[in-house]
Design a protein around this motif. Structure first.
Motif, PDB file in Angstrom:
ATOM      1  N   UNK A   1       0.843  -1.199   0.000  1.00 14.27           N
ATOM      2  CA  UNK A   1       0.000   0.000   0.000  1.00 14.27           C
ATOM      3  C   UNK A   1       0.876   1.245   0.000  1.00 14.27           C
ATOM      4  N   UNK A   2       1.949   1.214   0.783  1.00 13.84           N
ATOM      5  CA  UNK A   2       2.859   2.369   0.845  1.00 13.84           C
ATOM      6  C   UNK A   2       3.469   2.651  -0.527  1.00 13.84           C
TER       7      UNK A   2
ATOM      8  N   UNK B   1      -6.993   7.263  -7.488  1.00 14.41           N
ATOM      9  CA  UNK B   1      -5.609   7.756  -7.397  1.00 14.41           C
ATOM     10  C   UNK B   1      -5.543   9.102  -6.689  1.00 14.41           C
ATOM     11  N   UNK B   2      -6.533   9.941  -6.917  1.00 19.50           N
ATOM     12  CA  UNK B   2      -6.542  11.281  -6.307  1.00 19.50           C
ATOM     13  C   UNK B   2      -6.695  11.231  -4.791  1.00 19.50           C
ATOM     14  N   UNK B   3      -7.234  10.146  -4.261  1.00 17.87           N
ATOM     15  CA  UNK B   3      -7.468  10.044  -2.824  1.00 17.87           C
ATOM     16  C   UNK B   3      -6.270   9.584  -2.016  1.00 17.87           C
ATOM     17  N   UNK B   4      -5.189   9.274  -2.692  1.00 16.52           N
ATOM     18  CA  UNK B   4      -4.007   8.798  -1.972  1.00 16.52           C
ATOM     19  C   UNK B   4      -3.433   9.895  -1.093  1.00 16.52           C
ATOM     20  N   UNK B   5      -2.748   9.562  -0.012  1.00 18.66           N
ATOM     21  CA  UNK B   5      -2.358   8.221   0.427  1.00 18.66           C
ATOM     22  C   UNK B   5      -3.466   7.540   1.227  1.00 18.66           C
TER      23      UNK B   5
ATOM     24  N   UNK C   1      -8.594   0.971   3.592  1.00 20.52           N
ATOM     25  CA  UNK C   1      -8.905   2.348   3.180  1.00 20.52           C
ATOM     26  C   UNK C   1      -8.958   2.472   1.663  1.00 20.52           C
ATOM     27  N   UNK C   2      -8.046   1.789   0.988  1.00 22.50           N
ATOM     28  CA  UNK C   2      -8.049   1.786  -0.478  1.00 22.50           C
ATOM     29  C   UNK C   2      -9.322   1.138  -1.009  1.00 22.50           C
TER      30      UNK C   2
ATOM     31  N   UNK D   1      -7.947  -5.393  -6.644  1.00 24.26           N
ATOM     32  CA  UNK D   1      -7.121  -4.495  -5.823  1.00 24.26           C
ATOM     33  C   UNK D   1      -6.372  -5.266  -4.749  1.00 24.26           C
ATOM     34  N   UNK D   2      -7.036  -6.228  -4.161  1.00 29.72           N
ATOM     35  CA  UNK D   2      -6.382  -7.044  -3.137  1.00 29.72           C
ATOM     36  C   UNK D   2      -5.213  -7.814  -3.755  1.00 29.72           C
ATOM     37  N   UNK D   3      -5.385  -8.282  -4.979  1.00 31.44           N
ATOM     38  CA  UNK D   3      -4.295  -8.947  -5.679  1.00 31.44           C
ATOM     39  C   UNK D   3      -3.160  -8.011  -6.031  1.00 31.44           C
TER      40      UNK D   3
END
Length: 161
Positions: free
Chosen positions: A4-5, A33-37, A43-44, A153-155
């Motif tokens: 995730x980091x 992508x705009x919501x990172x981090x 959270x993702x 996403x988990x993958x």
């Protein structure tokens, strides 16, 4: 696969490209992508669900999904539809007929989170969903797309250990 980091630290174009491989909607990918981090997978995933819920039109996301039962040779869809690999010709024919009827009724490809399901299960789900109203099916399609996005996403993300 990344942590995730590492995903959070990607340049925006690279993050969007990684997300478009998950879901073919550039709008969805750009919003996520705009919501990172995000800091963690949960959270993702929540942000991905929220971005999908905000999409008015699912044409873009659905365009990235082949019909269930079509021979897919590579990519996420091939792995997810592995249960169709051993389908009999009778099941394949019924799936093709059901796909055509579904598309006539609802105006888009039949979408289901196929991972871990057999060909017979996928056909049964399709036949059951043909009885849905347009409103019921719109909600179900969105739910299935969210499940697929979460799986992919988990993958993509390997949790920091």
């Amino acid at each position: 696969m990344t942590s995730t980091a590492a995903f959070d630290a990607l340049p925006r174009p690279d993050a969007v490209a990684a997300l478009v491989a998950v879901c073919s909607s550039v709008t969805w990918a750009d919003r996520v992508a705009a919501g990172r981090p995000y800091g963690d997978l949960d959270s993702l995933l929540a942000a991905a669900d929220a971005a999908l819920a905000d999409l008015d039109d699912l044409t873009g996301p659905l365009a990235g999904h082949p019909r269930i039962g079509e021979r897919v040779h590579s990519g996420s869809s091939a792995k997810e539809q592995a249960g169709m690999a051993g389908a009999s010709e009778q099941v394949r024919a019924a799936m093709a007929e059901g796909n055509a009827e579904y598309e006539r009724r609802f105006g888009h490809v039949y979408l289901v989170c196929a991972s871990g399901r057999t060909a017979d299960e996928l056909l049964a789900v399709l036949q059951d969903r043909l009885g849905n109203t347009a409103e019921e099916e719109a909600a179900r399609t969105r739910s299935e797309l969210a499940a697929i996005n979460r799986l992919r996403l988990t993958g993509l993300i390997v949790q920091d250990r």
